[in-house]
Scaffold this motif. Structure first.
Motif, mmCIF file in Angstrom:
data_model
loop_
_atom_site.group_PDB
_atom_site.id
_atom_site.type_symbol
_atom_site.label_atom_id
_atom_site.label_comp_id
_atom_site.label_asym_id
_atom_site.label_seq_id
_atom_site.Cartn_x
_atom_site.Cartn_y
_atom_site.Cartn_z
ATOM 1 N N TRP A 175 20.873 7.456 -5.345
ATOM 2 C CA TRP A 175 22.117 8.228 -5.382
ATOM 3 C C TRP A 175 23.177 7.606 -4.472
ATOM 4 C CZ3 TRP A 175 21.574 14.311 -5.642
ATOM 5 C CH2 TRP A 175 21.066 14.646 -6.900
ATOM 6 N N PRO A 210 21.130 15.343 -15.802
ATOM 7 C CA PRO A 210 20.292 14.308 -15.188
ATOM 8 C C PRO A 210 20.322 14.345 -13.659
ATOM 9 C CG PRO A 210 21.437 13.386 -17.057
ATOM 10 C CD PRO A 210 21.925 14.804 -16.912
ATOM 11 N N TRP A 213 18.030 17.330 -12.435
ATOM 12 C CA TRP A 213 16.650 16.981 -12.773
ATOM 13 C C TRP A 213 16.130 15.902 -11.839
ATOM 14 C CZ3 TRP A 213 18.043 16.773 -18.648
ATOM 15 C CH2 TRP A 213 17.857 18.042 -19.210
ATOM 16 N N SER A 214 16.978 14.914 -11.542
ATOM 17 C CA SER A 214 16.542 13.836 -10.660
ATOM 18 C C SER A 214 16.342 14.330 -9.239
ATOM 19 C CB SER A 214 17.560 12.696 -10.676
ATOM 20 O OG SER A 214 17.656 12.161 -11.971
ATOM 21 N N ASN A 215 16.896 15.504 -8.937
ATOM 22 C CA ASN A 215 16.723 16.080 -7.606
ATOM 23 C C ASN A 215 15.579 17.094 -7.595
ATOM 24 O OD1 ASN A 215 17.489 16.237 -4.911
ATOM 25 N ND2 ASN A 215 18.720 18.080 -5.273
ATOM 26 N N LYS A 302 18.233 7.359 -8.834
ATOM 27 C CA LYS A 302 17.088 8.162 -8.435
ATOM 28 C C LYS A 302 17.331 8.873 -7.110
ATOM 29 C CE LYS A 302 12.212 7.504 -7.412
ATOM 30 N NZ LYS A 302 11.069 6.610 -7.516
ATOM 31 N N THR A 305 13.436 11.711 -8.528
ATOM 32 C CA THR A 305 13.013 11.001 -9.734
ATOM 33 C C THR A 305 14.276 10.396 -10.332
ATOM 34 O OG1 THR A 305 13.377 12.980 -11.051
ATOM 35 C CG2 THR A 305 11.124 12.602 -10.290
ATOM 36 N N ALA A 306 14.119 9.691 -11.464
ATOM 37 C CA ALA A 306 15.290 9.187 -12.190
ATOM 38 C C ALA A 306 15.196 9.743 -13.602
ATOM 39 C CB ALA A 306 15.306 7.667 -12.192
ATOM 40 N N THR A 307 15.508 11.031 -13.721
ATOM 41 C CA THR A 307 15.269 11.739 -14.970
ATOM 42 C C THR A 307 16.550 11.873 -15.771
ATOM 43 O OG1 THR A 307 13.659 13.023 -13.749
ATOM 44 C CG2 THR A 307 14.240 13.827 -15.941
ATOM 45 N N SER A 308 16.485 11.509 -17.025
ATOM 46 C CA SER A 308 17.673 11.626 -17.876
ATOM 47 C C SER A 308 17.473 12.691 -18.943
ATOM 48 C CB SER A 308 17.994 10.288 -18.520
ATOM 49 O OG SER A 308 19.213 10.374 -19.215
ATOM 50 N N GLN A 374 13.930 4.265 -19.448
ATOM 51 C CA GLN A 374 14.491 5.584 -19.149
ATOM 52 C C GLN A 374 13.782 6.682 -19.940
ATOM 53 O OE1 GLN A 374 17.418 6.452 -16.861
ATOM 54 N NE2 GLN A 374 15.978 8.129 -17.148
ATOM 55 N N ASP A 377 11.027 8.832 -18.496
ATOM 56 C CA ASP A 377 11.303 9.922 -17.556
ATOM 57 C C ASP A 377 12.522 10.709 -18.048
ATOM 58 O OD1 ASP A 377 11.597 11.655 -15.490
ATOM 59 O OD2 ASP A 377 11.669 10.120 -13.902
#
Lengths: 426, 302
Positions: A175, A210, A213-215, A302, A305-308, A374, A377
């Motif tokens: 981030w 995203p 979610w990544s948090n 990320k 996580t690194a969620t999309s 991507q 995740d």
């Protein structure tokens, strides 16, 4: 053609009418969950099936249908192409009028809207090796009612030439790194804004997901019975998102016209944006020859996580189908990895089956490979009927945070109470 | 921004050349011309503003997708291409959709002309108990938005087994409250004496209707015809839902189907398609314009 506004009114009207006519429906039967899947009859596929597919998919599908017909003599597959922007209405009225096709292509976010009309997926349909995020979109109240066909996920597009000018040779993965790249693009590479982030349009909140979610934030709890929108993870992600606007790195009122994002990306005024796979083609067209070398894609930055976001389309069989065995056999055929690869070559739709990604046409392309990574995740909004309502309320809250300086914590508290009163439909 | 200056230049010299020729009372003359010039300038500006989107559509239909996505925008196509049009005519079978649209529109127009004028005649010129109430019901249905009846109508059509047939596309629209209202209002103005004279001569009601009343109804019939044709030609949602295979799609449905994807629009194709869709409407309007303006004026006076 109806104006956009008129069509919106029409959609509302259809929805209202459906609500009215739908009141008495399903009074006795328990909702979805208890419905058990009927196995597919063994033997060859027979008879005729009708398939509805949207725009480009509808145009290309007859080519695969021909192969299926050749492999199953006597079978006829009728494909009807349906316009994307009105497909939702069309399915809605078809279900109300009892004139549904055998098989249809459903946008992943529509699954919960119509799930009552879909057959549960029989166990013979092999869903192993499908990207888990995509598979999750087909699950409504614990039952799978569709099979992922192709997938779509969002990644970050950035201008490599301008990033190099700003002193970044590699795309950041965190981030903090993402924000400093955006800032440097603005201060060192002459960009007006560092990144284009959605605000104030329809589905802005959904496009922003995203980051939460990544948090580690989730929209609903484990069994989708309660909304979890005011968690610290959610609020922190919104603070991070909002900081881009507060510090002037992102435009609070980005141009929203057709192709505005692409144009700003091409002329370098806003050299980063978050978009799906078909932006590759759009940007190459807008940028002209040689532009393909000036941009690249990176995974969602990320935090935890690194969620999309995962989208795309699922295939469903309607309960009213007169030939459900052949319908499911056609879906089985479309789910085979080699057929999925062929489909990618016909349409550019990314395969839902991970096995198809080993094909050179996908794995050999540097940009697509990022999409492949991507896709491992991803997450999607919960498949509950109230999501449309909650999502719209969330768009308003997001706009108030960014444009009117509302405190994210307060906004999310309010959203939570709106969502609580809407419930999750369980 | 070039247009105002362009329009000013031809107008002002004329004002100057006129004044010296006439000579007497030049001041008064100038004062009379000024507001007129201003009116023309405003009118021309209005016309330009109205035509600009059409010009954009027409010029855009010859551009490539790349050029349409570029900023700053270009007005004149840099690299004119007929690709968008040829796509419509070769791979997309626009002739089928054109035929469907035309068939549906023509049948709908004929149906409206016949049924609306019949109902209008009865409500205007015949006396029977409950007439006022019937007219009230017609007026009330005028207030019901089409979207409310949309789904029930579709369920009805599907129960009749008409889904994906041509009748499904035009049957629900063969008569409408607006048409009935329009015809009734006009027919009320036809003197009773003409009808009575025909009745005394021994003409049947049907004969009075077809030979005496209908020939007098040219203007409202033209209005009704154009309005119905336009509505039917532009109708999108109903044909989309009622037609379930591509060979029954109408032009607006086809336009939406081929030019807009899930999150990408083929603008060139969309613009070329729009040009093809509106051309017949513009031709129709030019042909019927005289009647149309007449009838709008006529109904306006009433």
């Amino acid at each position: 053609m109806l104006s956009h506004k008129a069509r919106k009114v029409a959609v509302l009207g259809v929805a209202a009418a459906l609500l009215m006519t739908g009141c008495g429906r399903d009074a006795g039967a328990p909702a979805g969950a208890a419905a058990s899947a009927v196995p597919i009859a063994s033997g060859k596929a027979t008879g005729t099936i009708t398939v509805w597919a949207q725009a480009e998919e509808g145009a290309a599908l007859p080519q695969l249908a021909k192969d299926f017909e050749a492999a199953n003599p006597g079978v006829k597959v009728n494909v009807t192409a349906v316009p994307w922007d009105a497909a939702h209405n069309k399915y809605q009225t078809a279900i109300a009028g009892g004139t549904t096709p055998d098989v249809a292509q459903m946008g992943t976010t529509w699954m919960s809207d119509f799930s009552d009309a879909f057959e549960p997926v029989p166990s013979e349909v092999d869903t192993s090796g499908i990207f888990p995020g995509a598979l999750k979109t087909t699950e409504v109240a614990g039952t799978h009612v569709g099979v992922p066909w192709y997938v779509d996920t969002r990644v970050v597009y950035y201008r490599t030439d301008l990033a190099a000018k700003a002193g970044h040779d590699t795309f950041p993965t965190t981030w903090d790194g993402f924000k400093s790249l955006a800032k440097d693009l603005q201060t060192k590479a002459g960009a007006k804004f560092g990144v284009r982030l959605p605000v104030g349009e329809g589905d802005s909140f959904q496009s922003m997901l995203p980051f939460p979610w990544s948090n580690g934030a989730q929209l609903v709890n484990e069994d989708s019975t309660k909304w979890t929108l005011d968690t610290p993870e959610m609020v922190d992600a919104l603070k991070y998102y909002n900081s881009f606007f507060e510090e002037g790195i992102a435009d609070k009122s980005p141009a929203t016209g057709a192709g505005a994002g692409e144009a700003a990306f091409v002329n370098g005024t806003v050299p980063m944006l978050i978009a799906g796979p078909n932006a590759i083609g759009q940007l190459e067209k807008a940028g002209g020859p040689g532009f393909a070398d000036k941009f690249s894609v990176g995974m969602i930055p990320k935090e935890k996580t690194a969620t999309s976001f995962v989208g795309g389309s699922d295939l469903v069989v309607f309960k009213k189908s007169q030939n459900r065995d052949t319908a499911w056999k056609f879906i089985q055929y479309l789910s085979q990895p080699e057929v999925q690869t062929k489909w990618y070559k016909l349409t550019g739709d990314l395969p839902a089956k991970q096995a198809s990604w080993t094909d050179a046409s996908l794995s050999g392309d540097a940009k697509l490979a990022v999409f492949g990574d991507q896709l491992k995740d991803t997450n999607s909004p919960p498949a509950v009927t109230t999501w449309t309502q909650v999502g719209a309320a969330a768009d308003t809250q997001l706009e108030q945070i960014i444009r009117a300086g509302k405190d994210p914590a307060v906004a999310m508290k309010e959203l939570q109470s709106t969502a609580d009163s809407a419930g999750t439909g369980h | 921004m070039t247009s105002p200056t362009e329009t000013l230049t031809p107008a002002s010299p004329r004002a100057e050349t006129d004044t010296p020729g006439v000579r007497p009372r030049p001041g008064k003359r100038r004062r009379r011309i000024r507001p007129q010039t201003l009116t023309y300038v405003l009118l021309v500006l209005g016309v330009v503003a109205t035509l600009l989107p059409f010009a954009w559509m027409l010029l855009g239909s010859f551009k490539t997708q790349g050029e349409l996505l570029r900023r700053p925008i270009t007005w004149w196509p840099e690299d004119p291409t007929l690709e968008n049009y040829s796509q419509w005519f070769t791979s997309l079978h626009i002739d089928t959709f054109f035929f469907n649209s035309l068939l549906v529109a023509v049948v709908t127009v004929l149906g409206n002309l016949l049924f609306c004028s019949m109902v209008g005649y009865v409500l205007a010129k015949m006396d029977f108990p409950g007439k006022k109430f019937l007219f009230l019901i017609v007026m009330v249905t005028l207030m019901v938005p089409g979207v409310v009846t949309f789904v029930p109508l579709f369920v009805m059509v599907s129960k009749l087994g008409l889904v994906n047939t041509y009748p499904a596309l035009f049957l629900p629209f063969l008569a409408g409250p607006l048409g009935v209202f329009l015809m009734r209002q006009f027919m009320t103005g036809i003197p009773d004496s003409i009808i009575e004279a025909a009745r005394i001569d021994g003409a049947s009601e049907l004969r009075i209707f077809t030979r005496v009343v209908m020939p007098l109804c040219g203007p409202p019939l033209a209005t009704l015809g154009i309005l119905t044709f336009l509505t039917s030609w532009n109708n999108f949602l109903w044909p989309l839902v009622a037609a379930q295979s591509q060979d029954k799609y109408t032009l607006p449905v086809a336009l939406s189907l081929f030019s807009t994807g899930q999150d990408a629009t083929n603008y060139g194709l969309l613009l070329a398609g729009s040009v093809l869709v509106i051309t017949p409407i513009i031709l129709l309007f030019i042909m019927l314009q005289r009647y149309f303006i007449q009838s709008v004026a006529a109904t306006g006076i009433k």
